[in-house]
Each structure stands twice: as structure tokens, then as C-alpha cells.
Design a protein around this motif. Structure first.
Motif, PDB file in Angstrom:
ATOM      1  N   VAL A  95     -16.034  -4.102 -24.277  1.00  0.00           N
ATOM      2  CA  VAL A  95     -16.291  -5.305 -23.474  1.00  0.00           C
ATOM      3  C   VAL A  95     -15.718  -5.133 -22.073  1.00  0.00           C
ATOM      4  O   VAL A  95     -16.345  -5.538 -21.079  1.00  0.00           O
ATOM      5  CB  VAL A  95     -15.688  -6.548 -24.161  1.00  0.00           C
ATOM      6  N   MET A  96     -14.548  -4.528 -21.971  1.00  0.00           N
ATOM      7  CA  MET A  96     -13.944  -4.294 -20.654  1.00  0.00           C
ATOM      8  C   MET A  96     -14.821  -3.370 -19.807  1.00  0.00           C
ATOM      9  O   MET A  96     -14.983  -3.589 -18.604  1.00  0.00           O
ATOM     10  CB  MET A  96     -12.545  -3.695 -20.827  1.00  0.00           C
ATOM     11  N   THR A  97     -15.374  -2.343 -20.447  1.00  0.00           N
ATOM     12  CA  THR A  97     -16.255  -1.435 -19.702  1.00  0.00           C
ATOM     13  C   THR A  97     -17.566  -2.129 -19.329  1.00  0.00           C
ATOM     14  O   THR A  97     -18.151  -1.832 -18.288  1.00  0.00           O
ATOM     15  CB  THR A  97     -16.565  -0.162 -20.509  1.00  0.00           C
ATOM     16  N   LEU A  98     -18.012  -3.073 -20.163  1.00  0.00           N
ATOM     17  CA  LEU A  98     -19.229  -3.827 -19.841  1.00  0.00           C
ATOM     18  C   LEU A  98     -19.023  -4.684 -18.595  1.00  0.00           C
ATOM     19  O   LEU A  98     -19.928  -4.819 -17.761  1.00  0.00           O
ATOM     20  CB  LEU A  98     -19.630  -4.712 -21.021  1.00  0.00           C
ATOM     21  N   PHE A 102     -21.140  -4.406 -15.229  1.00  0.00           N
ATOM     22  CA  PHE A 102     -21.787  -5.567 -14.599  1.00  0.00           C
ATOM     23  C   PHE A 102     -21.473  -5.616 -13.103  1.00  0.00           C
ATOM     24  O   PHE A 102     -22.353  -5.874 -12.274  1.00  0.00           O
ATOM     25  CB  PHE A 102     -21.312  -6.849 -15.283  1.00  0.00           C
ATOM     26  N   MET A 103     -20.215  -5.364 -12.774  1.00  0.00           N
ATOM     27  CA  MET A 103     -19.800  -5.423 -11.370  1.00  0.00           C
ATOM     28  C   MET A 103     -20.481  -4.338 -10.539  1.00  0.00           C
ATOM     29  O   MET A 103     -20.884  -4.583  -9.398  1.00  0.00           O
ATOM     30  CB  MET A 103     -18.276  -5.289 -11.275  1.00  0.00           C
ATOM     31  N   THR A 104     -20.598  -3.135 -11.090  1.00  0.00           N
ATOM     32  CA  THR A 104     -21.154  -2.020 -10.319  1.00  0.00           C
ATOM     33  C   THR A 104     -22.683  -2.007 -10.304  1.00  0.00           C
ATOM     34  O   THR A 104     -23.298  -1.673  -9.292  1.00  0.00           O
ATOM     35  CB  THR A 104     -20.643  -0.680 -10.872  1.00  0.00           C
ATOM     36  N   VAL A 105     -23.301  -2.372 -11.445  1.00  0.00           N
ATOM     37  CA  VAL A 105     -24.762  -2.300 -11.548  1.00  0.00           C
ATOM     38  C   VAL A 105     -25.435  -3.537 -10.958  1.00  0.00           C
ATOM     39  O   VAL A 105     -26.403  -3.435 -10.199  1.00  0.00           O
ATOM     40  CB  VAL A 105     -25.200  -2.119 -13.023  1.00  0.00           C
ATOM     41  N   LEU A 116     -20.298   6.115 -12.674  1.00  0.00           N
ATOM     42  CA  LEU A 116     -18.890   6.279 -13.030  1.00  0.00           C
ATOM     43  C   LEU A 116     -18.449   5.229 -14.048  1.00  0.00           C
ATOM     44  O   LEU A 116     -17.611   5.501 -14.919  1.00  0.00           O
ATOM     45  CB  LEU A 116     -18.013   6.177 -11.784  1.00  0.00           C
ATOM     46  N   SER A 117     -19.022   4.031 -13.960  1.00  0.00           N
ATOM     47  CA  SER A 117     -18.619   2.951 -14.861  1.00  0.00           C
ATOM     48  C   SER A 117     -19.044   3.204 -16.300  1.00  0.00           C
ATOM     49  O   SER A 117     -18.523   2.576 -17.221  1.00  0.00           O
ATOM     50  CB  SER A 117     -19.205   1.617 -14.379  1.00  0.00           C
ATOM     51  N   PHE A 161     -27.029  -2.030 -19.482  1.00  0.00           N
ATOM     52  CA  PHE A 161     -26.783  -1.641 -18.093  1.00  0.00           C
ATOM     53  C   PHE A 161     -27.365  -0.270 -17.744  1.00  0.00           C
ATOM     54  O   PHE A 161     -27.886  -0.095 -16.636  1.00  0.00           O
ATOM     55  CB  PHE A 161     -25.292  -1.710 -17.789  1.00  0.00           C
ATOM     56  N   PRO A 162     -27.325   0.728 -18.655  1.00  0.00           N
ATOM     57  CA  PRO A 162     -28.049   1.966 -18.355  1.00  0.00           C
ATOM     58  C   PRO A 162     -29.551   1.724 -18.175  1.00  0.00           C
ATOM     59  O   PRO A 162     -30.183   2.331 -17.300  1.00  0.00           O
ATOM     60  CB  PRO A 162     -27.770   2.842 -19.581  1.00  0.00           C
ATOM     61  N   ALA A 163     -30.123   0.827 -19.007  1.00  0.00           N
ATOM     62  CA  ALA A 163     -31.546   0.510 -18.870  1.00  0.00           C
ATOM     63  C   ALA A 163     -31.819  -0.164 -17.528  1.00  0.00           C
ATOM     64  O   ALA A 163     -32.795   0.157 -16.828  1.00  0.00           O
ATOM     65  CB  ALA A 163     -31.986  -0.408 -20.017  1.00  0.00           C
ATOM     66  N   ARG A 164     -30.946  -1.082 -17.157  1.00  0.00           N
ATOM     67  CA  ARG A 164     -31.119  -1.792 -15.878  1.00  0.00           C
ATOM     68  C   ARG A 164     -30.985  -0.829 -14.703  1.00  0.00           C
ATOM     69  O   ARG A 164     -31.767  -0.905 -13.744  1.00  0.00           O
ATOM     70  CB  ARG A 164     -30.083  -2.910 -15.768  1.00  0.00           C
ATOM     71  N   LEU A 165     -29.996   0.063 -14.778  1.00  0.00           N
ATOM     72  CA  LEU A 165     -29.808   1.023 -13.686  1.00  0.00           C
ATOM     73  C   LEU A 165     -31.008   1.952 -13.578  1.00  0.00           C
ATOM     74  O   LEU A 165     -31.461   2.261 -12.469  1.00  0.00           O
ATOM     75  CB  LEU A 165     -28.530   1.837 -13.929  1.00  0.00           C
ATOM     76  N   SER A 166     -31.544   2.382 -14.721  1.00  0.00           N
ATOM     77  CA  SER A 166     -32.708   3.285 -14.718  1.00  0.00           C
ATOM     78  C   SER A 166     -33.914   2.615 -14.063  1.00  0.00           C
ATOM     79  O   SER A 166     -34.614   3.226 -13.241  1.00  0.00           O
ATOM     80  CB  SER A 166     -33.058   3.705 -16.145  1.00  0.00           C
ATOM     81  N   VAL A 167     -34.159   1.359 -14.432  1.00  0.00           N
ATOM     82  CA  VAL A 167     -35.296   0.635 -13.843  1.00  0.00           C
ATOM     83  C   VAL A 167     -35.061   0.414 -12.355  1.00  0.00           C
ATOM     84  O   VAL A 167     -35.996   0.521 -11.540  1.00  0.00           O
ATOM     85  CB  VAL A 167     -35.502  -0.714 -14.564  1.00  0.00           C
ATOM     86  N   THR A 168     -33.819   0.124 -11.976  1.00  0.00           N
ATOM     87  CA  THR A 168     -33.492  -0.095 -10.561  1.00  0.00           C
ATOM     88  C   THR A 168     -33.745   1.157  -9.738  1.00  0.00           C
ATOM     89  O   THR A 168     -34.361   1.106  -8.662  1.00  0.00           O
ATOM     90  CB  THR A 168     -32.017  -0.519 -10.412  1.00  0.00           C
ATOM     91  N   VAL A 169     -33.266   2.292 -10.238  1.00  0.00           N
ATOM     92  CA  VAL A 169     -33.468   3.565  -9.522  1.00  0.00           C
ATOM     93  C   VAL A 169     -34.951   3.892  -9.423  1.00  0.00           C
ATOM     94  O   VAL A 169     -35.448   4.288  -8.356  1.00  0.00           O
ATOM     95  CB  VAL A 169     -32.719   4.702 -10.254  1.00  0.00           C
TER      96      VAL A 169
END
Length: 217
Positions: A95-98, A102-105, A116-117, A161-169
Motif C-alpha cells: 500500500v505504501m508503494t501504491l 500514485f504520486m509519480t504516475v 523508480l516507484s 499503475f503500470p497499466a496506466r503508465l503504459s497507456v500514458t506513454v
């Protein structure tokens, strides 16, 4: 199993002959033979020595209904409590890593820091797997079930968040579904679809691996 059957099994697992075991207990070989034949039982002192020698409890040795120390009610209760504590601790770390993801993505939208997150989350899983593989009782069904639960929860926790980052990129590179130039609702729907599909596929894979391992055992 009876006491005699357990003694034979433990002795052979330790690569000890009847003479070798007799020397360690400071008794005669005939005594070991009688114990293994079931015609006699060791006294309390020798039971304690057998318990220390083989690393098992006297309850396990004496109770025919116990297949292992895990079957002893008190031991099972303590180990189950420890399992829950470990699971909660690992989930708190996730949860802490999530929150960091959230903050970085979502907030910073920085690809480098977003990548890195993900490292702490990977380290939690990798650390657990390393410890799991190092354990001697890999066939322990309780441990295997704990592993399955952790990975299933992690699949749903750690995929969004990996899915969100992939779609964003992909959106930034291709210009397609970019929330800055197109509907944000469409973008979020695509992210959610990829997230759910990915998490479900990982869950099915974890379940299949767990069933296959249990059949193999």
C-alpha cells in the motif's frame, strides 16, 4: 503413523543406521530395534533426546493422528497467527508503494520517477519469493496457500499503475487517446480495461500454478 513407523522414517531421513542412532542416544541397538518393531517404547528421557535429535515435538512422536508438527493444534494456531502478521505486513508495504506510484504516475506524470516507484513493489515480491524458495518445507500447504493469496492480492494491487503508465506513454508517443487532446473518460476506460484484463490473467495464472503444484505434491 505409529511411533515405530515415524522412528524408522526419521532415522532413514537422517541417514542413520540403528547402530548410529543407538550411539547418539547412548542405548543398545536392540533397544532401537524393539522401538521400531513396536514391542517397546522409549522412556521420557529418550523421547526428549529423539525430539531434539530430529527437530520434532514429542507430541508428534506419540500421537498417531499427527502427520507433522503442523497438525498439533497449538503449533498450528501460532503458525497461522504468524502467517497473518506477515501477510498484513507485506500488504502494508505494498500500500505504501501504491501511494508512491500514485504520486509519480498520476500527479507528477514523470516517467522516470514512475519507473523508480515500481522498484519497491518488485522488491517486496522478490524478497518474499526468495525466502519462500529458501524454506525447507516447500510442500507445506499452508505456506503454498499464503503464497497464492499474496500473489493474487499483489496482482490486483500492483497492476493498475503500470497499466496506466503504459497507456500514458503510448498515448504521448502515438498521440492516440492522449487525455490532453481527447476525452479523459476514454483514456480512463482504456486504462481500466487493460488493468482488469491484466489482473485477471495474472490471477488465473497464479491459480493454475497453485493447482498444478498441489497435484504434483
Amino acid at each position: 503413523m505409529t511411533f515405530s513407523e515415524k522412528l524408522i522414517q526419521l532415522r532413514k531421513q537422517s541417514n542413520l543406521s540403528q547402530e548410529g542412532l543407538a550411539e547418539k542416544l547412548n542405548v543398545s541397538r536392540q533397544s532401537i530395534s524393539r522401538w521400531e518393531m513396536g514391542s517397546a517404547m522409549p522412556d521420557a528421557n529418550n523421547l526428549m533426546l529423539l525430539s531434539k535429535l530430529f527437530g520434532i515435538s514429542t507430541d508428534y512422536l506419540l500421537n498417531e493422528n499427527y502427520v507433522s508438527d503442523n497438525d498439533i493444534p497449538k503449533v498450528r494456531e501460532i503458525r497461522n497467527d504468524n502467517t497473518k502478521i506477515i501477510l498484513y505486513f507485506l500488504l502494508v508495504l505494498e500500500v505504501m508503494t501504491l501511494i508512491l506510484q500514485f504520486m509519480t504516475v498520476v500527479i507528477l506524470e514523470n516517467i522516470f520517477f514512475s519507473l523508480l516507484s515500481f522498484i519497491p513493489f518488485i522488491c517486496v515480491i522478490a524478497g518474499f519469493e526468495f525466502g519462500y524458495q529458501k524454506k525447507k518445507d516447500l510442500n507445506n500447504k499452508t505456506t503454498a496457500l499464503f503464497r497464492k493469496r499474496l500473489y493474487t492480492i499483489s496482482a490486483w494491487f500492483g497492476t493498475y499503475f503500470p497499466a496506466r503508465l503504459s497507456v500514458t506513454v503510448f498515448s504521448h508517443i502515438s498521440g492516440i487517446f492522449d487525455p490532453k487532446t481527447s476525452s479523459k473518460i476514454v483514456f480512463e476506460c482504456i486504462v481500466l480495461t487493460i488493468y482488469i484484463c491484466s489482473a485477471m490473467l495474472m490471477t488465473l495464472s497464479i491459480e493454475k500454478n497453485h493447482i498444478t503444484k498441489n497435484k504434483g505434491d
